[in-house]
Each structure stands twice: as C-alpha cells, then as structure tokens.
Design a protein around this motif. Structure first.
Motif, PDB file in Angstrom:
ATOM      1  N   GLY A 104     -18.928   6.175  11.889  1.00  0.00           N
ATOM      2  CA  GLY A 104     -18.281   6.430  10.608  1.00  0.00           C
ATOM      3  C   GLY A 104     -18.923   5.666   9.473  1.00  0.00           C
ATOM      4  O   GLY A 104     -19.780   4.790   9.681  1.00  0.00           O
ATOM      5  N   SER A 105     -18.499   5.977   8.251  1.00  0.00           N
ATOM      6  CA  SER A 105     -19.032   5.328   7.057  1.00  0.00           C
ATOM      7  C   SER A 105     -17.995   5.436   5.933  1.00  0.00           C
ATOM      8  O   SER A 105     -16.905   6.003   6.115  1.00  0.00           O
ATOM      9  N   GLU A 106     -18.340   4.924   4.762  1.00  0.00           N
ATOM     10  CA  GLU A 106     -17.428   4.989   3.625  1.00  0.00           C
ATOM     11  C   GLU A 106     -17.108   6.430   3.229  1.00  0.00           C
ATOM     12  O   GLU A 106     -16.063   6.686   2.622  1.00  0.00           O
ATOM     13  N   SER A 107     -17.963   7.361   3.588  1.00  0.00           N
ATOM     14  CA  SER A 107     -17.696   8.765   3.271  1.00  0.00           C
ATOM     15  C   SER A 107     -16.494   9.305   4.045  1.00  0.00           C
ATOM     16  O   SER A 107     -15.976  10.379   3.727  1.00  0.00           O
ATOM     17  N   ASP A 108     -16.033   8.562   5.057  1.00  0.00           N
ATOM     18  CA  ASP A 108     -14.883   8.988   5.864  1.00  0.00           C
ATOM     19  C   ASP A 108     -13.560   8.406   5.372  1.00  0.00           C
ATOM     20  O   ASP A 108     -12.521   8.633   5.996  1.00  0.00           O
ATOM     21  N   ILE A 109     -13.561   7.658   4.284  1.00  0.00           N
ATOM     22  CA  ILE A 109     -12.332   6.997   3.847  1.00  0.00           C
ATOM     23  C   ILE A 109     -11.234   8.005   3.515  1.00  0.00           C
ATOM     24  O   ILE A 109     -10.060   7.794   3.870  1.00  0.00           O
ATOM     25  N   ASP A 110     -11.564   9.099   2.870  1.00  0.00           N
ATOM     26  CA  ASP A 110     -10.532  10.107   2.576  1.00  0.00           C
ATOM     27  C   ASP A 110      -9.922  10.658   3.863  1.00  0.00           C
ATOM     28  O   ASP A 110      -8.701  10.842   3.958  1.00  0.00           O
ATOM     29  N   LEU A 111     -10.766  10.937   4.854  1.00  0.00           N
ATOM     30  CA  LEU A 111     -10.272  11.408   6.152  1.00  0.00           C
ATOM     31  C   LEU A 111      -9.350  10.357   6.767  1.00  0.00           C
ATOM     32  O   LEU A 111      -8.258  10.677   7.258  1.00  0.00           O
ATOM     33  N   MET A 112      -9.768   9.097   6.740  1.00  0.00           N
ATOM     34  CA  MET A 112      -8.971   8.040   7.356  1.00  0.00           C
ATOM     35  C   MET A 112      -7.654   7.827   6.617  1.00  0.00           C
ATOM     36  O   MET A 112      -6.601   7.620   7.247  1.00  0.00           O
ATOM     37  N   ASP A 113      -7.686   7.902   5.300  1.00  0.00           N
ATOM     38  CA  ASP A 113      -6.442   7.758   4.546  1.00  0.00           C
ATOM     39  C   ASP A 113      -5.460   8.882   4.887  1.00  0.00           C
ATOM     40  O   ASP A 113      -4.246   8.663   4.971  1.00  0.00           O
ATOM     41  N   SER A 114      -5.987  10.079   5.102  1.00  0.00           N
ATOM     42  CA  SER A 114      -5.126  11.198   5.498  1.00  0.00           C
ATOM     43  C   SER A 114      -4.489  10.949   6.858  1.00  0.00           C
ATOM     44  O   SER A 114      -3.290  11.181   7.051  1.00  0.00           O
ATOM     45  N   VAL A 115      -5.285  10.439   7.799  1.00  0.00           N
ATOM     46  CA  VAL A 115      -4.744  10.118   9.124  1.00  0.00           C
ATOM     47  C   VAL A 115      -3.711   8.996   9.011  1.00  0.00           C
ATOM     48  O   VAL A 115      -2.662   9.029   9.663  1.00  0.00           O
ATOM     49  N   ASP A 116      -3.993   7.994   8.185  1.00  0.00           N
ATOM     50  CA  ASP A 116      -3.042   6.899   7.974  1.00  0.00           C
ATOM     51  C   ASP A 116      -1.689   7.429   7.511  1.00  0.00           C
ATOM     52  O   ASP A 116      -0.633   7.013   8.008  1.00  0.00           O
ATOM     53  N   ARG A 117      -1.720   8.323   6.544  1.00  0.00           N
ATOM     54  CA  ARG A 117      -0.449   8.832   5.995  1.00  0.00           C
ATOM     55  C   ARG A 117       0.335   9.614   7.039  1.00  0.00           C
ATOM     56  O   ARG A 117       1.566   9.579   7.055  1.00  0.00           O
ATOM     57  N   GLN A 118      -0.386  10.316   7.916  1.00  0.00           N
ATOM     58  CA  GLN A 118       0.295  11.088   8.952  1.00  0.00           C
ATOM     59  C   GLN A 118       0.866  10.208  10.060  1.00  0.00           C
ATOM     60  O   GLN A 118       1.841  10.581  10.712  1.00  0.00           O
ATOM     61  N   THR A 119       0.270   9.038  10.283  1.00  0.00           N
ATOM     62  CA  THR A 119       0.695   8.194  11.395  1.00  0.00           C
ATOM     63  C   THR A 119       1.617   7.057  10.964  1.00  0.00           C
ATOM     64  O   THR A 119       2.700   6.883  11.518  1.00  0.00           O
ATOM     65  N   ARG A 120       1.213   6.293   9.940  1.00  0.00           N
ATOM     66  CA  ARG A 120       2.028   5.137   9.550  1.00  0.00           C
ATOM     67  C   ARG A 120       2.762   5.333   8.225  1.00  0.00           C
ATOM     68  O   ARG A 120       3.539   4.476   7.816  1.00  0.00           O
ATOM     69  N   GLY A 121       2.470   6.430   7.521  1.00  0.00           N
ATOM     70  CA  GLY A 121       3.185   6.735   6.289  1.00  0.00           C
ATOM     71  C   GLY A 121       2.571   6.178   5.026  1.00  0.00           C
ATOM     72  O   GLY A 121       3.128   6.348   3.943  1.00  0.00           O
ATOM     73  N   ALA A 122       1.409   5.554   5.120  1.00  0.00           N
ATOM     74  CA  ALA A 122       0.725   5.007   3.943  1.00  0.00           C
ATOM     75  C   ALA A 122      -0.740   4.801   4.272  1.00  0.00           C
ATOM     76  O   ALA A 122      -1.088   4.379   5.383  1.00  0.00           O
ATOM     77  N   ALA A 123      -1.604   5.088   3.309  1.00  0.00           N
ATOM     78  CA  ALA A 123      -3.040   4.910   3.500  1.00  0.00           C
ATOM     79  C   ALA A 123      -3.424   3.433   3.422  1.00  0.00           C
ATOM     80  O   ALA A 123      -2.747   2.632   2.771  1.00  0.00           O
ATOM     81  N   HIS A 124      -4.525   3.076   4.084  1.00  0.00           N
ATOM     82  CA  HIS A 124      -5.070   1.733   3.939  1.00  0.00           C
ATOM     83  C   HIS A 124      -5.817   1.572   2.622  1.00  0.00           C
ATOM     84  O   HIS A 124      -5.979   0.439   2.134  1.00  0.00           O
ATOM     85  N   GLY A 125      -6.322   2.654   2.066  1.00  0.00           N
ATOM     86  CA  GLY A 125      -6.977   2.595   0.765  1.00  0.00           C
ATOM     87  C   GLY A 125      -8.130   1.615   0.720  1.00  0.00           C
ATOM     88  O   GLY A 125      -9.063   1.676   1.521  1.00  0.00           O
ATOM     89  N   VAL A 126      -8.052   0.653  -0.221  1.00  0.00           N
ATOM     90  CA  VAL A 126      -9.155  -0.291  -0.431  1.00  0.00           C
ATOM     91  C   VAL A 126      -9.395  -1.175   0.793  1.00  0.00           C
ATOM     92  O   VAL A 126     -10.477  -1.761   0.929  1.00  0.00           O
ATOM     93  N   ASP A 127      -8.425  -1.268   1.694  1.00  0.00           N
ATOM     94  CA  ASP A 127      -8.624  -2.090   2.895  1.00  0.00           C
ATOM     95  C   ASP A 127      -9.683  -1.499   3.815  1.00  0.00           C
ATOM     96  O   ASP A 127     -10.307  -2.230   4.584  1.00  0.00           O
TER      97      ASP A 127
ATOM     98  N   ARG B  71       0.850  -1.187   0.000  1.00  0.00           N
ATOM     99  CA  ARG B  71       0.000   0.000   0.000  1.00  0.00           C
ATOM    100  C   ARG B  71       0.891   1.245   0.000  1.00  0.00           C
ATOM    101  O   ARG B  71       1.635   1.485   0.954  1.00  0.00           O
ATOM    102  N   GLU B  72       0.832   1.978  -1.083  1.00  0.00           N
ATOM    103  CA  GLU B  72       1.549   3.258  -1.199  1.00  0.00           C
ATOM    104  C   GLU B  72       3.023   3.136  -0.778  1.00  0.00           C
ATOM    105  O   GLU B  72       3.493   3.827   0.112  1.00  0.00           O
ATOM    106  N   LYS B  73       3.748   2.239  -1.430  1.00  0.00           N
ATOM    107  CA  LYS B  73       5.185   2.038  -1.192  1.00  0.00           C
ATOM    108  C   LYS B  73       5.493   1.492   0.203  1.00  0.00           C
ATOM    109  O   LYS B  73       6.601   1.642   0.703  1.00  0.00           O
ATOM    110  N   MET B  74       4.490   0.868   0.839  1.00  0.00           N
ATOM    111  CA  MET B  74       4.720   0.169   2.101  1.00  0.00           C
ATOM    112  C   MET B  74       4.371  -1.303   1.908  1.00  0.00           C
ATOM    113  O   MET B  74       3.280  -1.630   1.440  1.00  0.00           O
ATOM    114  N   TRP B  75       5.318  -2.190   2.279  1.00  0.00           N
ATOM    115  CA  TRP B  75       5.086  -3.633   2.213  1.00  0.00           C
ATOM    116  C   TRP B  75       4.594  -4.113   3.568  1.00  0.00           C
ATOM    117  O   TRP B  75       5.146  -3.746   4.609  1.00  0.00           O
ATOM    118  N   LEU B  76       3.553  -4.961   3.557  1.00  0.00           N
ATOM    119  CA  LEU B  76       2.960  -5.456   4.795  1.00  0.00           C
ATOM    120  C   LEU B  76       2.742  -6.958   4.704  1.00  0.00           C
ATOM    121  O   LEU B  76       2.437  -7.487   3.623  1.00  0.00           O
TER     122      LEU B  76
END
Length: 282
Positions: free
Chosen positions: A159-182, A76-81
């Motif tokens: 929350g709902s699917e309408s919050d995915i953009d917000l959550m992806d932004s938080v992901d990038r700030q905390t772990r360095g990559a969004a969860h995206g489709v996950d 996910r976004e240049k992060m291997w998991l």
C-alpha cells in the motif's frame, strides 16, 4: 502538553506500563527499564503528531519540573480516542489520574462515540466505568508460526498514501470514523498492505505482527492476517475482541498461543469488526 514534553512523557509511560509489581516500580523509578530505542522513537513521533492535531486533548501534570502524569487524547470524525494515559507510581492514589482525565474527556465533548484500549489496572477500570465506558475483554496471539500451515496469500499488495481514501472508507464501515491524518503517520512508521477485490476491501499495518487491521468482510481480514503471519518470524497480534473470532481461527491454525489481557473501552458503539485495533491510534 507541548511537543517538547514528548520525551519526558515517554519516560512516564515507560515506568507506568512496565510489567513489574508496584514495589519494583518504586525501586526502579526514576530510571525505568527503557523501551527499545526504535519503539521509543515511534512513541515520541506519535505523541508529537497528536499534540499537533489535538492540542486540547493532550495534558501533563508536573511538580518542580518533573512530569508526574500524562494524557493524550484526540478526536476523529465525532469519535473520541485515548492514545495514552499514565501516572508515575509514587503519585498514584492522589487523585491526579482523575484530574488528568477530566480535560481529556472534555476535549471529546459532543462526540457521538468513544473508544480506547485499557490495561487491566483495577483503579483505572473503575474510573473508565464511572465515565460511562463498557469494557470488552481482549485477547492476543503470539509465538513462532508453523510455516507449513500458512496458505498462499492472494489479492494482497503493498500500500501507499494513494490508498488513504480506500482505508478511510473501510474505517468508517468498521469503526465508524476514519483515521484521516493518522494514516500518514502510520504509513511512515509501518509497512502497509492492502487487499482489494470486486466485492471487498481491507488493509493492515505490519511490524512483527499486526499493528492495525480493518476489512469489509472476514475473508479479507483473514487474508491480511495470514500475510502478517507469513511476513514475521515471531508474531504478536493484539487487541482481539470476541467479535473478531476469525483472528483466533487464523492464529490457532498457525499454531500461535492465545492469551487474554486488557479491555477495549467503548461508549455508544459496538466492538468494531472485522477489526484489530492499534494500541494507541485505535
């Protein structure tokens, strides 16, 4: 791995991760104690999702139509998991684990960072260390909370699917990559709560505790964790690194028990914070 392998792969992990000694594993194989049906369904659904998004990261080893080991990894976004990795007990020590991990690591070639949750198995830890991962001890909280200690939780909504953009932004700030489709998978499987104020954002997936939590500051993270504790009778909060001591503060204030188990394996990154990782999707 194919999507049709998922049920058999779930059985490999059921025996591989069962909390018994090696002799008990061997005696119970090939009929391990199963996960509860709802947990098994979640596992299978998740693996089929990851085979669909990252077929090159998901592999099985088999002999005579019997699965001996599995590995499930994704990018996910240049992060291997690494979501899951297991070898049945009677095939361990044969080099099969190393052979399985190799194509999964190759799937992440070119990634800038890597992260996964590791058990305390000594052989696996040596393998991860040799692959360049640093190992950070993790804690977990469990127990029945003292409800007299739970504060009124404000600024938290469903929350709902309408919050995915917000959550992806938080992901990038905390772990360095969004969860995206996950996130679409997680929303289908768990309850989502979101906290959003003028100065901070965060979210958490809940199911008998905290499945995944990320926030832009400690206060928001603590608020979400209190919501998780308030919503659950018997609480389990896992994957707490020392960098997330705010979670320990909340858990002990709620009179939960603190224990230590497993490691967060990282490469080219620091432990995320404020962040409580998901066991498989991180």
């Amino acid at each position: 791995m194919t999507v049709d392998d998922a049920p058999a792969a779930e059985q490999v992990t059921a025996i591989g991760f069962h909390e018994l000694d090696t002799r008990m594993f061997r005696r119970s194989w090939p009929d391990p104690e199963p996960r509860p049906p709802e947990r098994s369904a979640i596992w299978i659904d998740r693996v089929r999702h990851l085979v669909g998004t990252d077929p090159g990261g998901c592999w099985v080893a088999e002999r005579d139509d019997r699965l001996l080991g599995i590995v499930v990894s994704f990018v996910r976004e240049k992060m291997w998991l690494l979501a899951s990795y297991a070898v049945v007990p009677d095939a361990q020590g044969s080099g099969l684990g190393k052979a399985l991990l190799a194509p999964a690591l190759d799937h992440g070639r070119g990634c800038l960072r890597a992260m996964f949750n590791a058990s305390s198995d000594p052989r696996a830890l040596r393998r991860y260390h040799a692959a360049g991962f640093t190992l950070h001890p993790q804690m977990f909280l469990r127990g029945t909370p003292d409800r007299t200690q739970i504060p009124v939780v404000e600024h938290v909504r469903e929350g709902s699917e309408s919050d995915i953009d917000l959550m992806d932004s938080v992901d990038r700030q905390t772990r360095g990559a969004a969860h995206g489709v996950d996130h679409q998978l997680l929303i289908r499987q768990f309850r989502l709560v979101v906290s959003e104020t003028s100065s901070a954002q965060g979210y958490a997936y809940l199911d008998d505790g905290t499945v995944l939590l990320a926030a832009t500051d400690r206060r928001t993270a603590a608020r979400l964790l209190w919501e998780s504790i308030a919503a659950t009778e018997d609480v389990l909060v896992g994957h707490i690194t020392p960098q997330n001591s705010w979670a320990v503060d909340v858990g002990l204030a709620a009179r939960l028990e603190l224990h230590q188990e497993g490691y967060l394996a990282l490469r080219h990154m620091r432990p995320p914070k404020p962040y409580l990782a998901n066991g498989a999707l991180m």
